[in-house]
Structures are given as C-alpha cells and as structure tokens.
Design an enzyme around this catalytic site. Sequence first.
Site: not given
Ligand code: NAD
Ligand code: DAU
Length: 340
Positions: A41, A64, A86, A128-130, A152, A155-156, A207, A276
């Site tokens: 993706t 997929d 995801a 995720t902790d969310e 999000y 769904s998790k 931002p 939001k």
């Molecule tokens: P990411 O968005 O960087 O990568 C997601 C990957 O999944 C991509 O390579 C995408 O192509 C693939 N994908 C999406 N839909 C798909 C499908 N239908 N079939 C097959 N592949 C598909 O995500 P990330 O940040 O590496 O997160 C990985 C996992 O960890 C997720 O499950 C996310 O919920 C979880 N997580 C992430 C964070 C964070 O801080 N990034 C924190 C807590 C948990």
């Molecule tokens: O807590 C784990 C989660 O962390 C994962 O499950 C998610 O996949 C991952 O995307 C992340 O979610 P957050 O919403 O916490 O991450 P994000 O980087 O989008 O935002 C971090 C914080 O910063 C959040 O409070 C929103 C704020 N933010 C984010 C963006 C993108 C801003 O203030 N400005 C921004 O432009």
Amino acid sequence: MTHTRILVTGGAGFIGSHYVRTLLGPSGPPDVSVTVLDKMTYAASSSSLDPVRGSDRFALAIADICDPVETGRLVAEHDQVVHFAAESHVDRSISDSAEFVRTNVLGTHVLVDAAHRHGIETFVHVSTDEVYGSISTGSTAETTPLSPNSPYAASKAASDLIALSYHRTHGTDVRVTRCSNNYGHHQFPEKLIPLFVTNLLDGKNVPLYGDGLNIRDWLHIDDHVRGIELVRTGGRPGEVYNIGGGTELTNRELTHLLLEACGASHDRIEYVTDRKGHDLRYSVDWSKSHAELGYTPRKNFVEGLAETVAWYRDNRDWWESLRERAALPAEENVVGAPAC
Ligand code: NAD
Ligand code: DAU
C-alpha cells in the site's frame, strides 16, 4: 537444527521491515527463513527490504491478507506467522475508516482462520496501546478492559479479540503484543516524528494539533523488535504482552526536542486544529513482559532521536518520494518557512 519458516505480514512497512532486517541480519537467529506477505500500500517501501533481498532465507509475496486463497496458500507453507499488516495511521481512519475495518478486522480474521486450519505453530499478533483508550494517570495492564476511541483503535481492538478467540475456541497458539508509539529510521513521513523532521529539513513549519499537550510514550524500534522476538520465542499461548518505551512526553516537549535537533527556531511551530477525538495519553505497564520474558527498553531516547534525525537528514532519497504519496493532509499540514 530445526528450521522455522516465518510468514511476516506487513513486512514492507516501518516495523515489519525492521523486524525482517533484524531477523535476517548478523545478530538474528540462523535457523529461520522469512516470507514477507505485503499488499504494498502507500505505506510500504520496497527499498526498506533491500538489505535482505539477496538472502536465500528471504522471499517476498505481494498479496492482500483479505484474500483467503492466496493468504491460505502462503500460511500453509509456513510454521509461524508474525502479523504486522494493518492500516496504521489514526488521522486516515478519521477521514475514511472503511479500509481500516477491511484490512485490520477482516484481514486478521482471514489470516488467523488460515493459521488455525493449517495448524500454524505460533501466531504473533502485533497490536497497540491505543486499544486501552486514553488515560490521564497511571498505566494500563494487559487485564485493563479495552476502550478504544478512534476507528483505527477500534479496528485493532476488534482484531485482538478475533485473534484471541481462536486461542480460546480452537487452541491456536495466538500471542498478542501491545506497544506504545514507535520511532526510528524508515518510518513513513506521515507520523509525528518523521513528518516534523522532514518538514524542518525542507524548510517548512510543523503542525502541532490542539494545545500540543497530548502525551505519548516513545518506544525505539529496536526495543519493539526485541520485545516481539521475546514474545515469539518465549511467550505463552493466549497471552497478551505490553511493550512500552519508558519515555513519556507531551507533543509540545517532543516538538521542542526536534526543533533543537534540527537547529530550528520555535516560530516554526504552527498550532493547528486538533485531531477529532484526540486521545490525551497512553501509557502501558510492561511489568509482565519484564517478569516473564526479561523485556526492558534499552535505547536512550535522546540518543535514539538524534540518530533518527541524522538518518532522515542523510536519506532524502528514501523519504522524498514517499512524502508525495502521503496525500492526506498535505496541504493543511505543510506551511512554508526557511530551511533548517
Ligand atoms: P505501516 O503503515 O508502516 O506498515 C503497514 C504495512 O502493512 C505496509 O507495508 C502495508 O503495505 C501493509 N498492508 C496494509 N494493508 C495490507 C493488506 N490488506 N494486506 C497485506 N499487507 C497490507 O505500519 P507500522 O507502523 O509498521 O505498524 C505495523 C503494525 O504495528 C500495525 O499492526 C500497527 O497497528 C502496529 N503498531 C504500530 C505502532 C507505531 O507506532 N507505528 C505502534 C503500535 C502498534
Ligand atoms: O500508540 C501507538 C500508536 O501510535 C499506533 O498504534 C499507531 O499505528 C501509530 O500511528 C501511533 O498513533 P498516534 O496517533 O499516537 O501517532 P501520530 O504520529 O499520528 O501522532 C502522535 C501524536 O502527535 C498524537 O498526539 C497526534 C500528534 N500529531 C500528529 C501529527 C501527524 C500532531 O500534533 N501533528 C501531526 O501532524
């Protein structure tokens, strides 16, 4: 020596690719081979897998997880599954949540059902902790009731419950990890840290949502990957393990650190309309992972952040094309200013 064939879903994304590079790298176990199952993706990066592409223990399957035929075929050829795939970006789930339900909920169901039918040894579901929702004080344990807020997070949470139901019902060895906010190199430039760093490197403002006082706990990608490996190799079936980073910061505090690291001034912060339903704070209690598996986050945050900023500074080729893909709030999030 027994050879373990691991199917890694979402292995072309930020965390999944780091996991694969680590498993097949010099300090990884010698007795595993890896197939990445990824739909490629907007969030995927093919070049993140370049370091392992030449390995005879690596294969890539573009598919997929919602496709039961192809997913079933791939699952059948493996011993274990580590499931990262995801839709991961909260803001996108607010604009349009359909793909989040499809991939995160239905896709996880297809995958865990195939794992059950083909007798997979171990299925690690990365969550995720969310899913615990927002808390103003204290920390959430694995036993804390789920209270997700964004589409999000919901769904998790749904996917966690579906995965765990296969353990309770069928005895499938499902293990769930729930971690805090990851940071490090190769993260798609839509999440706070890579978005702000690349904006600053490009001379733009950053931002900050609302009053910037929302709190996140930052977990270095190396610590997360180590935690997942501890769960895969030493966790118990049917159990949930929290993986925390140990560095809680308000977004405002983090932004100041990023400005400092980029040598940029405070007037580069642009306070914008809040997300939001913006969750105030997440914090996981990772004492169970520590007691059972010996998990402790090791990376010093200041050091990890400096390395991350340096990596983005040195690897423009990696992120410039990806930024163009990050169509969502590009216009709103990007406002001009002198380069740092
Ligand atoms: P990411 O968005 O960087 O990568 C997601 C990957 O999944 C991509 O390579 C995408 O192509 C693939 N994908 C999406 N839909 C798909 C499908 N239908 N079939 C097959 N592949 C598909 O995500 P990330 O940040 O590496 O997160 C990985 C996992 O960890 C997720 O499950 C996310 O919920 C979880 N997580 C992430 C964070 C964070 O801080 N990034 C924190 C807590 C948990
Ligand atoms: O807590 C784990 C989660 O962390 C994962 O499950 C998610 O996949 C991952 O995307 C992340 O979610 P957050 O919403 O916490 O991450 P994000 O980087 O989008 O935002 C971090 C914080 O910063 C959040 O409070 C929103 C704020 N933010 C984010 C963006 C993108 C801003 O203030 N400005 C921004 O432009």
